[in-house]
Structure formats: structure tokens, C-alpha cells
Design an enzyme around this catalytic site. Structure first.
Site, PDB file in Angstrom:
ATOM      1  N   SER A   1       6.694 134.749  63.989  1.00 44.85           N
ATOM      2  CA  SER A   1       8.061 134.072  63.767  1.00 44.85           C
ATOM      3  C   SER A   1       8.944 135.248  63.753  1.00 44.85           C
ATOM      4  CB  SER A   1       7.989 133.420  62.389  1.00 44.85           C
ATOM      5  OG  SER A   1       7.269 132.014  62.486  1.00 44.85           O
TER       6      SER A   1
ATOM      7  N   SER B   1      10.248 131.396  63.719  1.00 45.59           N
ATOM      8  CA  SER B   1      11.050 130.360  63.226  1.00 45.59           C
ATOM      9  C   SER B   1      12.217 131.098  62.435  1.00 45.59           C
ATOM     10  CB  SER B   1      10.108 129.812  61.975  1.00 45.59           C
ATOM     11  OG  SER B   1       9.561 130.591  61.003  1.00 45.59           O
TER      12      SER B   1
ATOM     13  N   LYS C   1      16.462 135.728  55.974  1.00 44.56           N
ATOM     14  CA  LYS C   1      16.059 134.498  56.082  1.00 44.56           C
ATOM     15  C   LYS C   1      15.777 133.628  54.866  1.00 44.56           C
ATOM     16  CE  LYS C   1      11.947 132.382  58.655  1.00 44.56           C
ATOM     17  NZ  LYS C   1      10.932 132.498  59.312  1.00 44.56           N
TER      18      LYS C   1
END
Length: 534
Positions: free
Chosen positions: A203, A179, A89
Site C-alpha cells: 500500500s 491504499s 495518511k
């Protein structure tokens, strides 16, 4: 997971293997690390329309893969991840590779170091193929609010979903969740064998659930946060995404442990080399929180929750209803505390040392103010403003202190349940399967996050481990997952139960639609999204 169908691309036969299986294939010489790396990079490019990646590190990855081949050829692999492609990420620092947090604020930022968890994977010979897309600064539950555009759920492009849709694939697609949507999409679309996400209020587990992959949020402090660009220091945890529980356990063993650069880390408990293949579930007591029958829970999700609970009971486990009385206040408490820490953490982004800087320089204050206005999107700015409001001297006791007190009560609720003899809690991960993008964006980020985080954020406030496991496909052909919550530092026990559950539910392998459809989609989406690395 079932074996891939013959209709799926030949490359998928190798890419759909587990980490354990592909690691053995590397050692047996059935595939080389460079060939495996090339397959993953090709898969990233084939599924470019998902918009899962911000940066592809192709050249560096091939060099890392070549070094892995040299080690394996001489019989000196570094470990079970040597030669295994992974993605990260884009809110984890990566040495000499752009790190953007999907924000204009960090445009052009290239860290001089790698996050501890990233470096641990590299030290084990894992091959970094790219940085994945996300909500800006990880603030969101759909991966729709980043500067590089929304991420598409790979399951939107399966034969089952497309056959039910009468609309154009370019307009009818589901969100990936957030996210860490890019990381979840990368693992689900077979372009990475594992991916790192971050988990502050769900997330990692939210997109893992919606994309049909295993997503582990470890005990707070078990994994180092050094190099993870912070959102909420007291809740942030690096998350692990894989296609099986066994793979998640393999990665956890490598990443866990103390780090002198993160004072919140703890000594990892001793664990066996791998999860047990045979486990007596009759020794386990499973709790079902009655408060998790929340408004908006879909009939498909409720049916899976009931089915899996019955599965545990029929196998001899004790299943009993439990109460977490302060759950109803948790999402509001989480919102207040999140905004307060966001306001503090975002203060470092001022345009003076790195990232975006406004051209308005009539004064330092003007440059600072316009830089932050231009660099942050509306979601980030609103959370900063909310946090500053909650922290005002006149509001501090009313909001921040009360939220901290409620956090303690929520934590005590969970501790009391586990003290009563419960081993794990079984809950939904999300209210439903993935929403259509056009439906999801009808509501603002704050409302969406409150809905999507309802089942996931309590464990972040309590620091407990939790894992989401895909259990079935909904009537729309999209994944439905359930969450297991464990006790502090009993991550291994949690994964052992999750592994048993995974074996019983037999979740299907993804089958992307046709090559011709993908090429058409790729052309359409290239016109609508940012190019990779721009």
C-alpha cells in the site's frame, strides 16, 4: 531528477527541491519555514482537484513553522527535518486532529495522542500540513474506495499526458494507486516533501510506483506501529514516501528504533549519517526472480525491468536469475491471512466508545449490527465476512493453518535466495503504469487487489524491506517503477543500491499542465467530491 522547467510555477522551484537542499536553504536564510509552509498549503489548494487530502492543518502548520523559524534563526535547529512540511495518511492517529481512515465509521474521531512515527517527525521540527486520503481502512489498491472519493494521479495532469488525450481532463485521468494514494499524490504534486503511508501488502509501494515517487517499506519491526490503526498486525509497516532515495534514508534514520509501546519493534542497526555518494556496484549480486514474469505484465514495464537489469550488469554487478517457487500461491495465502486479521481488528469498531453510532437502539445487538452495516463500506464488510468464514472451527485448519504454512514456505524461499549470495532482488512493482479510473472500477476490489499486489505482498509476509524507485515514463506519459527487495534489517544497504539505481535512470521532474486548466478542473471537481474535512 531534472531541474524544473521555466514554464512550471515559480513556487515549484522551491517545492521541487530535495529535503537536503531545502533544509540547507532554510539554514542559509534563502527561505523561511513559514514561507515554505505557505507554499505547500497553496500548492495543496491549487491541486485540490487531485482529492489527495482529507484535512488541511493550515493554522497549526503555520504555528509549527513559526517555531521552526525561531529555532533556525538562533542557530538551534532540531535536525535535518526542522521546518520541512510533511503529510500523513489518515489512518495514523494525530493528537487533536481528526483521523477518519476514510470511513464513515470513524466520523468525528479525534485521537488524544499521535502515532509514534508522527510524533518523531514533530519532535524533529517537521511541519504537518495535512492528513491524506486513502481507501477505506486501507483496503484497496487504487485509492478509489474511500468515503471521501477517489484520488487522481498528478501525472494525469502533465503536459505529456494531456497532449495524448482527446478527452476531457475531468473524465480521462489515472488512479493514484493504493491504499496510500493521497500520500503518494501529495509528494508527487509537490505539496509535501515527505509523506507517511502504511504498507500491508504494497500500500505504500503501489501508489509510490504509479505516482513516480520513492516509496520505502522498511523491515517489519524497524518502525513502530503504535498509533497506526491496524489492518493486519503481522504485516502492517509504516511506509515512507519522498522524491528521492536520499530523502527516504534521512527519514528512516529518524523513525527507526525500539518503541516501548510496540512490542514488535527491534533495535535499529547502526547506520552512517547519510548514504554514500560513491558506491562500487561491482560488489553487489542482483537476483531476478523468474516467477515475477507474471501474466498481464505490460511491455513497457518488462522493457524497463530488462533495461535496468542490463544497467546493473554493464556496471559490473552480478545479475542472475533466481527462483521463488511458492510465489504462485502467495496472493491467495495473503488474501486468507489478511481477511482473518481484518475480521479480528475490525471487531473494535462497534459505535459504543467513538465514531459512528446508528440511531437504531431497540437493543444493543441491533445498534451494534446496524452501526457496522452503516459505518463500513462493502469492501470492508466482505473482508470481515471472509475472515470470519476462514476462522470458523470447521474451516480453521483448511484455510488459516494452511495459509500460515504457505507463508512460512514463501519466507523460506526468500531466505534461501539471500543465503545463496544474492544481495538484492530486482522486480517490477506493478504490472503496468496507472490504469484509467473508468477502466479500473470495472472490476471489484478483490480482483483489483489480487492483480495489483502480486509483486508486493510476498515481502510483507516475510517481513523484508523493499523500496520502489521510478525509472521512466510509459508511452502514455505515466511513471513506471521497479522494486528492490533486501534482507532483514539491511534497509540501509538496500537504499544504497536504490540510490545508485536512481542516479543512473534520471527520472524526470513532473510538469503539471497550465494554471487555467487547473482552475477549470478545480471548479469541476469541487462539484463532484466531498469538501476537505467534511
Amino acid at each position: 531528477m531534472s531541474a524544473p522547467s521555466a514554464a512550471f510555477r515559480p513556487a515549484a522551484a522551491m517545492l521541487s527541491l530535495s529535503i537536503r537542499e531545502v533544509s540547507q536553504a532554510l539554514r542559509d536564510g534563502r527561505v523561511s519555514a513559514t514561507e515554505l509552509c505557505r507554499k505547500c498549503i497553496d500548492q495543496i489548494q491549487r491541486t485540490h482537484y487531485l482529492n489527495a487530502f482529507i484535512t488541511i492543518t493550515g493554522e497549526t502548520a503555520m504555528e509549527q513553522a513559526q517555531r521552526a523559524d525561531n529555532r533556525i534563526r538562533t542557530g538551534k535547529p532540531l535536525g535535518p527535518l526542522d521546518g520541512i512540511p510533511f503529510s500523513v495518511k489518515d489512518n495514523f492517529c494525530t493528537e487533536n486532529i481528526k483521523t477518519t481512515c476514510a470511513s464513515k465509521m470513524l466520523k468525528g474521531y479525534v485521537p488524544p495522542f499521535s502515532a509514534t512515527v508522527v510524533q518523531k517527525l514533530l519532535d524533529q521540527g517537521a511541519v504537518l500540513v495535512g492528513k491524506t486520503n486513502l481507501d477505506e481502512f486501507a483496503m484497496g489498491a487504487g485509492s478509489t474506495d474511500g468515503v471521501f472519493g477517489p484520488i487522481r494521479n498528478p501525472w494525469s495532469y502533465t503536459t505529456l499526458y494531456r497532449e495524448q488525450s482527446t478527452e476531457d481532463p475531468d473524465s480521462d485521468w489515472a488512479i493514484s494507486g493504493g491504499s496510500s494514494g493521497g500520500s503518494a499524490a501529495a509528494v508527487a504534486a509537490l505539496s509535501s516533501f515527505l509523506a507517511l503511508g502504511s504498507d500491508t501488502g504494497g500500500s505504500t509501494r503501489n501508489p509510490g510506483s504509479l505516482c513516480g515517487v520513492v516509496a520505502l517499506k522498511p523491515t517489519y519491526g524497524l518502525l513502530s506501529r503504535h498509533g497506526l490503526i491496524p489492518l493486519v498486525n503481522s504485516m502492517d509497516v509504516p511506509g515512507i514516501m519522498t522524491r528521492s532515495v536520499h530523502d527516504a534514508a534521512t527519514v528512516l534514520r529518524i523513525l527507526q528504533g525500539r518503541d516501548e509501546r510496540d512490542s514488535t519493534t527491534v533495535q535499529a542497526p547502526s547506520t552512517p549519517p547519510s548514504l554514500p555518494e560513491h558506491f562500487d556496484i561491482r560488489d553487489i549480486c542482483v537476483g531476478i526472480p523468474k516467477e515475477y514474469h507474471a501474466p498481464g505484465l505490460s511491455t513497457d514495464t518488462l522493457a524497463q525491468w530488462s533495461r535496468v537489469a542490463a544497467m546493473f550488469e554493464q556496471a559490473g554487478a552480478r545479475v542472475q536469475e533466481v527462483s521463488l517457487p511458492h510465489t504462485q500461491h502467495s496472493i491467495v495465502c495473503y488474501h486468507v491471512l489478511c481477511c482473518c486479521e481484518v475480521a479480528s481488528n475490525m471487531a473494535r469498531f462497534d459505535g459504543l466508545e467513538y465514531g459512528h453510532r446508528s440511531t437504531i437502539d431497540s437493543s444493543t445487538d441491533a445498534m451494534y449490527a446496524t452501526t457496522r452495516h452503516e459505518g463500513f463500506n462493502n469492501v470492508v464488510r466482505r473482508r470481515i465476512l471472509s475472515g470470519n468464514y476462514f476462522l470458523l472451527k470447521s474451516n480453521y485448519e483448511r484455510y488459516f493453518v494452511k495459509a500460515q504454512q504457505m507463508r512460512r514456505l514463501i519466507t523460506e524461499d526468500l531466505k534461501n535466495v539471500f543465503r545463496s549470495g544474492i544481495d538484492v532482488l530486482l522486480t517490477p512493482t506493478t504490472l503496468s503504469d496507472a490504469a484509467r479510473y473508468t477502466d479500473f472500477i470495472q472490476e471489484d476490489n478483490r480482483t483489483r487487489s489480487a492483480q495489483e499486489d502480486v509483486f508486493t505482498q510476498p515481502v510483507n509476509m516475510a517481513g523484508l524491506p523493499a523500496v520502489t524507485v521510478p525509472t521512466a515514463l510509459s508511452r502514455r506519459g505515466l511513471p513506471i517503477s521497479l522494486q528492490l527487495i533486501g534482507q532483514t534489517l539491511q534497509d540501509w544497504k538496500l537504499l544504497t543500491v536504490a540510490h545508485w539505481m536512481e542516479q543512473q535512470v534520471n527520472f524526470p521532474m513532473i510538469h503539471l499542465h497550465g494554471d487555467s486548466d487547473e482552475r477549470k478542473l478545480d471548479r469541476l471537481v469541487r462539484e463532484r467530491t466531498h469538501t476537505i474535512g467534511s
